[in-house]
Design a protein around this motif. Structure first.
Motif, mmCIF file in Angstrom:
data_model
loop_
_atom_site.group_PDB
_atom_site.id
_atom_site.type_symbol
_atom_site.label_atom_id
_atom_site.label_comp_id
_atom_site.label_asym_id
_atom_site.label_seq_id
_atom_site.Cartn_x
_atom_site.Cartn_y
_atom_site.Cartn_z
ATOM 1 N N GLU A 35 12.485 10.726 8.839
ATOM 2 C CA GLU A 35 12.763 9.650 9.798
ATOM 3 C C GLU A 35 12.740 8.295 9.098
ATOM 4 N N VAL A 36 11.781 8.144 8.191
ATOM 5 C CA VAL A 36 11.671 6.865 7.483
ATOM 6 C C VAL A 36 12.916 6.620 6.632
ATOM 7 N N LEU A 37 13.391 7.698 5.988
ATOM 8 C CA LEU A 37 14.594 7.575 5.151
ATOM 9 C C LEU A 37 15.814 7.192 5.984
ATOM 10 N N LYS B 216 8.127 1.942 -12.584
ATOM 11 C CA LYS B 216 8.181 3.388 -12.833
ATOM 12 C C LYS B 216 7.349 4.174 -11.812
ATOM 13 N N GLY B 217 7.910 5.274 -11.346
ATOM 14 C CA GLY B 217 7.200 6.139 -10.414
ATOM 15 C C GLY B 217 7.331 5.724 -8.961
ATOM 16 N N ASP B 218 7.978 4.593 -8.749
ATOM 17 C CA ASP B 218 8.068 4.038 -7.394
ATOM 18 C C ASP B 218 9.524 3.973 -6.949
ATOM 19 N N LEU B 219 9.789 4.565 -5.774
ATOM 20 C CA LEU B 219 11.174 4.679 -5.317
ATOM 21 C C LEU B 219 11.505 3.727 -4.171
ATOM 22 N N HIS B 220 10.554 2.893 -3.784
ATOM 23 C CA HIS B 220 10.786 1.970 -2.667
ATOM 24 C C HIS B 220 11.685 0.816 -3.116
ATOM 25 N N ASP B 221 12.762 0.583 -2.383
ATOM 26 C CA ASP B 221 13.624 -0.517 -2.841
ATOM 27 C C ASP B 221 14.037 -1.518 -1.774
ATOM 28 N N ILE B 222 13.562 -1.352 -0.564
ATOM 29 C CA ILE B 222 14.017 -2.247 0.500
ATOM 30 C C ILE B 222 13.515 -3.678 0.266
ATOM 31 N N MET C 157 8.855 -7.839 -10.780
ATOM 32 C CA MET C 157 8.502 -6.425 -10.649
ATOM 33 C C MET C 157 7.950 -6.183 -9.257
ATOM 34 N N SER C 158 8.471 -5.126 -8.630
ATOM 35 C CA SER C 158 8.055 -4.765 -7.293
ATOM 36 C C SER C 158 7.338 -3.419 -7.343
ATOM 37 N N ALA C 159 6.235 -3.305 -6.607
ATOM 38 C CA ALA C 159 5.512 -2.028 -6.501
ATOM 39 C C ALA C 159 4.998 -1.877 -5.076
ATOM 40 N N LEU D 132 3.269 1.095 -4.041
ATOM 41 C CA LEU D 132 2.201 2.092 -3.945
ATOM 42 C C LEU D 132 0.995 1.636 -4.756
ATOM 43 N N THR D 133 -0.181 1.933 -4.249
ATOM 44 C CA THR D 133 -1.388 1.579 -5.011
ATOM 45 C C THR D 133 -1.402 2.341 -6.337
ATOM 46 N N THR D 134 -0.732 3.496 -6.354
ATOM 47 C CA THR D 134 -0.697 4.289 -7.585
ATOM 48 C C THR D 134 0.326 3.766 -8.597
ATOM 49 N N TYR E 126 2.950 -14.673 -8.041
ATOM 50 C CA TYR E 126 2.956 -13.633 -7.014
ATOM 51 C C TYR E 126 3.590 -14.227 -5.763
ATOM 52 N N ALA E 127 4.343 -13.405 -5.043
ATOM 53 C CA ALA E 127 4.873 -13.869 -3.758
ATOM 54 C C ALA E 127 4.691 -12.772 -2.714
ATOM 55 N N PRO E 128 4.221 -13.133 -1.530
ATOM 56 C CA PRO E 128 3.966 -12.153 -0.478
ATOM 57 C C PRO E 128 5.226 -11.676 0.248
ATOM 58 N N ASP E 129 6.294 -12.449 0.190
ATOM 59 C CA ASP E 129 7.526 -12.032 0.862
ATOM 60 C C ASP E 129 8.741 -12.616 0.153
ATOM 61 N N ALA E 130 9.922 -12.210 0.615
ATOM 62 C CA ALA E 130 11.148 -12.554 -0.106
ATOM 63 C C ALA E 130 11.432 -14.063 -0.098
ATOM 64 N N ALA E 131 11.128 -14.713 1.013
ATOM 65 C CA ALA E 131 11.398 -16.156 1.072
ATOM 66 C C ALA E 131 10.454 -16.905 0.134
HETATM 67 CO CO1 B1M Z 1 6.673 4.940 1.486
HETATM 68 N N1 B1M Z 1 4.806 4.350 1.499
HETATM 69 N N2 B1M Z 1 6.154 6.501 0.475
HETATM 70 N N3 B1M Z 1 8.524 5.468 1.696
HETATM 71 N N4 B1M Z 1 6.850 3.512 2.774
HETATM 72 C C1 B1M Z 1 4.544 2.996 2.131
HETATM 73 C C2 B1M Z 1 4.622 1.893 1.084
HETATM 74 C C3 B1M Z 1 3.080 3.210 2.712
HETATM 75 C C4 B1M Z 1 2.274 1.917 2.828
HETATM 76 C C5 B1M Z 1 3.183 3.946 4.049
HETATM 77 C C6 B1M Z 1 1.834 4.280 4.646
HETATM 78 O O1 B1M Z 1 1.271 5.292 4.342
HETATM 79 N N5 B1M Z 1 1.317 3.429 5.480
HETATM 80 C C7 B1M Z 1 2.474 4.233 1.691
HETATM 81 C C8 B1M Z 1 1.770 3.626 0.474
HETATM 82 C C9 B1M Z 1 0.264 3.802 0.522
HETATM 83 C C10 B1M Z 1 -0.339 3.145 -0.647
HETATM 84 O O2 B1M Z 1 -0.074 3.425 -1.783
HETATM 85 N N6 B1M Z 1 -1.242 2.226 -0.368
HETATM 86 C C11 B1M Z 1 3.732 4.998 1.293
HETATM 87 C C12 B1M Z 1 3.720 6.307 0.745
HETATM 88 C C13 B1M Z 1 2.365 6.958 0.656
HETATM 89 C C14 B1M Z 1 4.890 6.969 0.318
HETATM 90 C C15 B1M Z 1 5.006 8.361 -0.312
HETATM 91 C C16 B1M Z 1 3.937 8.719 -1.336
HETATM 92 C C17 B1M Z 1 5.035 9.345 0.877
HETATM 93 C C18 B1M Z 1 5.076 10.790 0.487
HETATM 94 O O3 B1M Z 1 6.020 11.239 -0.079
HETATM 95 N N7 B1M Z 1 3.998 11.455 0.816
HETATM 96 C C19 B1M Z 1 6.403 8.337 -0.941
HETATM 97 C C20 B1M Z 1 6.377 7.821 -2.392
HETATM 98 C C21 B1M Z 1 7.719 7.882 -3.065
HETATM 99 C C22 B1M Z 1 7.709 7.114 -4.364
HETATM 100 O O4 B1M Z 1 7.918 5.922 -4.378
HETATM 101 N N8 B1M Z 1 7.429 7.790 -5.459
HETATM 102 C C23 B1M Z 1 7.078 7.343 -0.040
HETATM 103 C C24 B1M Z 1 8.417 7.390 0.260
HETATM 104 C C25 B1M Z 1 9.067 6.520 1.110
HETATM 105 C C26 B1M Z 1 10.528 6.697 1.515
HETATM 106 C C27 B1M Z 1 11.428 7.183 0.370
HETATM 107 C C28 B1M Z 1 10.571 7.696 2.653
HETATM 108 C C29 B1M Z 1 10.863 5.262 2.062
HETATM 109 C C30 B1M Z 1 11.484 4.332 0.992
HETATM 110 C C31 B1M Z 1 12.973 4.157 1.183
HETATM 111 C C32 B1M Z 1 13.503 3.042 0.328
HETATM 112 O O5 B1M Z 1 12.833 2.106 -0.056
HETATM 113 N N9 B1M Z 1 14.759 3.170 -0.012
HETATM 114 C C33 B1M Z 1 9.461 4.715 2.380
HETATM 115 C C34 B1M Z 1 9.231 3.594 3.223
HETATM 116 C C35 B1M Z 1 10.435 2.985 3.883
HETATM 117 C C36 B1M Z 1 7.932 3.073 3.427
HETATM 118 C C37 B1M Z 1 7.470 2.001 4.434
HETATM 119 C C38 B1M Z 1 7.495 2.645 5.813
HETATM 120 C C39 B1M Z 1 8.284 0.740 4.495
HETATM 121 C C40 B1M Z 1 8.442 0.016 3.168
HETATM 122 C C41 B1M Z 1 9.443 -1.077 3.361
HETATM 123 O O6 B1M Z 1 10.601 -0.921 3.029
HETATM 124 N N10 B1M Z 1 9.011 -2.174 4.008
HETATM 125 C C42 B1M Z 1 6.022 1.668 3.903
HETATM 126 C C43 B1M Z 1 5.062 1.271 4.998
HETATM 127 C C44 B1M Z 1 5.033 -0.216 5.206
HETATM 128 O O7 B1M Z 1 5.165 -0.992 4.273
HETATM 129 N N11 B1M Z 1 4.832 -0.640 6.383
HETATM 130 C C45 B1M Z 1 5.730 2.796 3.010
HETATM 131 C C46 B1M Z 1 9.869 -3.270 4.375
HETATM 132 C C47 B1M Z 1 9.995 -4.221 3.191
HETATM 133 C C48 B1M Z 1 10.870 -5.406 3.632
HETATM 134 O O8 B1M Z 1 8.709 -4.700 2.873
HETATM 135 O O9 B1M Z 1 8.670 -3.488 0.659
HETATM 136 O O10 B1M Z 1 6.612 -4.741 1.487
HETATM 137 P P1 B1M Z 1 8.089 -4.619 1.381
HETATM 138 O O11 B1M Z 1 8.655 -5.926 0.681
HETATM 139 C C49 B1M Z 1 8.302 -7.228 1.086
HETATM 140 C C50 B1M Z 1 7.102 -7.808 0.340
HETATM 141 O O12 B1M Z 1 6.184 -6.839 -0.111
HETATM 142 C C51 B1M Z 1 7.710 -8.625 -0.736
HETATM 143 O O13 B1M Z 1 8.904 -9.090 -0.173
HETATM 144 C C52 B1M Z 1 9.464 -8.099 0.659
HETATM 145 C C53 B1M Z 1 10.208 -8.770 1.785
HETATM 146 O O14 B1M Z 1 9.414 -9.665 2.510
HETATM 147 N N12 B1M Z 1 8.034 -8.046 -2.045
HETATM 148 C C54 B1M Z 1 8.089 -8.837 -3.144
HETATM 149 C C55 B1M Z 1 8.400 -6.813 -2.388
HETATM 150 N N13 B1M Z 1 8.689 -6.758 -3.682
HETATM 151 C C56 B1M Z 1 8.516 -7.992 -4.178
HETATM 152 C C57 B1M Z 1 8.673 -8.500 -5.463
HETATM 153 C C58 B1M Z 1 8.423 -9.859 -5.681
HETATM 154 C C59 B1M Z 1 7.993 -10.669 -4.640
HETATM 155 C C60 B1M Z 1 7.826 -10.177 -3.364
HETATM 156 O O15 B1M Z 1 8.566 -10.436 -6.861
HETATM 157 C C61 B1M Z 1 9.234 -9.749 -7.873
#
Ligand code: B1M
Length: 210
Positions: free
Chosen positions: A61-63, A97-103, A145-147, A149-151, A194-199
């Protein structure tokens, strides 16, 4: 507003086509790309995150929601990038590396483009060597660099070490971000910013290069 709520709702439901159409409609109605992004797309993705965390929805569903988010972002991209000025600076970005999140990474890339940066996006699961190669090849002023996951956030530390060893650390400013990343962590590993969000990423980038 109704239409932004509808975007969030369709994104949550994973309806890429509806999200794309509604995003266009919202723009046509006069909402700014920023409003559509925050009030519609990001709002919907946050709801996805909450349900995912609560184990009420699962990876498929998340995908599907992520695909809908991308469909909306495709519509916004030209609007966010609509400045047409000379590049402010070159910016290399990737998910570690090791992280597939790209949104979030894609959003940062888009906003930076919108602010006039030339963006070189290395994608996801990017090993240190690939960042280093890109620094040598593209001579960016800034590396991001974006990460998510805590791992994988610990990769940031490893990458900075690798940059040092490769002798490229001093050539670039390094900005980091992603949900688990904090200012404290950035300071500890020796990133420049460090920046907390895209803006804020755009503001921070300008501050670092200013
Ligand atoms: Co994943 N995932 N995920 N996931 N996923 C999280 C991150 C998680 C918090 C969900 C949860 O459990 N609550 C959790 C991480 C827990 C932790 O480590 N603390 C998690 C997990 C556990 C996992 C898997 C391990 C799940 C599994 O398989 N059991 C797995 C890992 C895969 C891997 O990476 N190796 C996994 C997989 C996935 C999907 C593939 C299904 C999908 C990713 C799809 C994709 O990206 N193409 C996914 C998604 C979508 C999420 C959540 C739901 C949403 C992330 C997202 O896109 N947010 C997420 C839960 C959550 O965050 N609420 C979760 C929206 C995005 C706009 O925000 O990415 O934070 P964000 O980016 C922000 C800021 O952080 C900042 O600006 C952005 C915009 O404002 N920012 C930067 C980001 N990068 C920046 C860089 C900068 C500056 C700012 O400078 C360079």
């Amino acid at each position: 507003s109704d239409i932004l709520d509808q975007i969030a709702k369709e994104l949550f439901a994973g309806n890429a086509k509806a999200v794309s159409e509604l995003t266009q409609k919202a723009l046509d109605e006069g909402f700014s790309p920023q409003e559509v992004l925050n009030g519609g797309l990001i709002k919907g993705m946050n709801q996805v995150g909450e349900k995912f965390k609560a184990n009420e929805i699962y990876v498929p569903e998340v995908l599907i929601a992520a695909r809908a988010m991308k469909a909306g972002m495709e519509v916004l991209k030209p609007k966010l990038a609509e400045t047409g000025v000379e590049p402010v600076a070159r910016f290399v970005i990737g998910t570690v590396k090791g992280d597939l999140h790209d949104i979030g990474k894609n959003l940062v890339a888009m906003m930076m483009e919108g602010a006039g940066f030339e963006v070189i996006d290395l994608g996801i699961d990017v090993p240190a060597e690939k960042f280093i190669q890109a620094i040598k090849e593209h001579q960016p002023q800034l590396v991001g660099m974006s990460a998510l996951l805590t791992t994988t956030m610990i990769q940031i530390r490893e990458n900075l070490k690798a940059f040092q060893e490769a002798g490229v650390r001093d050539q670039v400013k390094v900005m980091v971000g992603g949900a688990p990343v904090t200012q404290k962590f950035a300071d500890e590993v020796g990133a420049d910013g460090y920046a907390p969000d895209a803006a804020s990423a755009v503001d921070k980038a300008k501050e670092l290069l200013g």
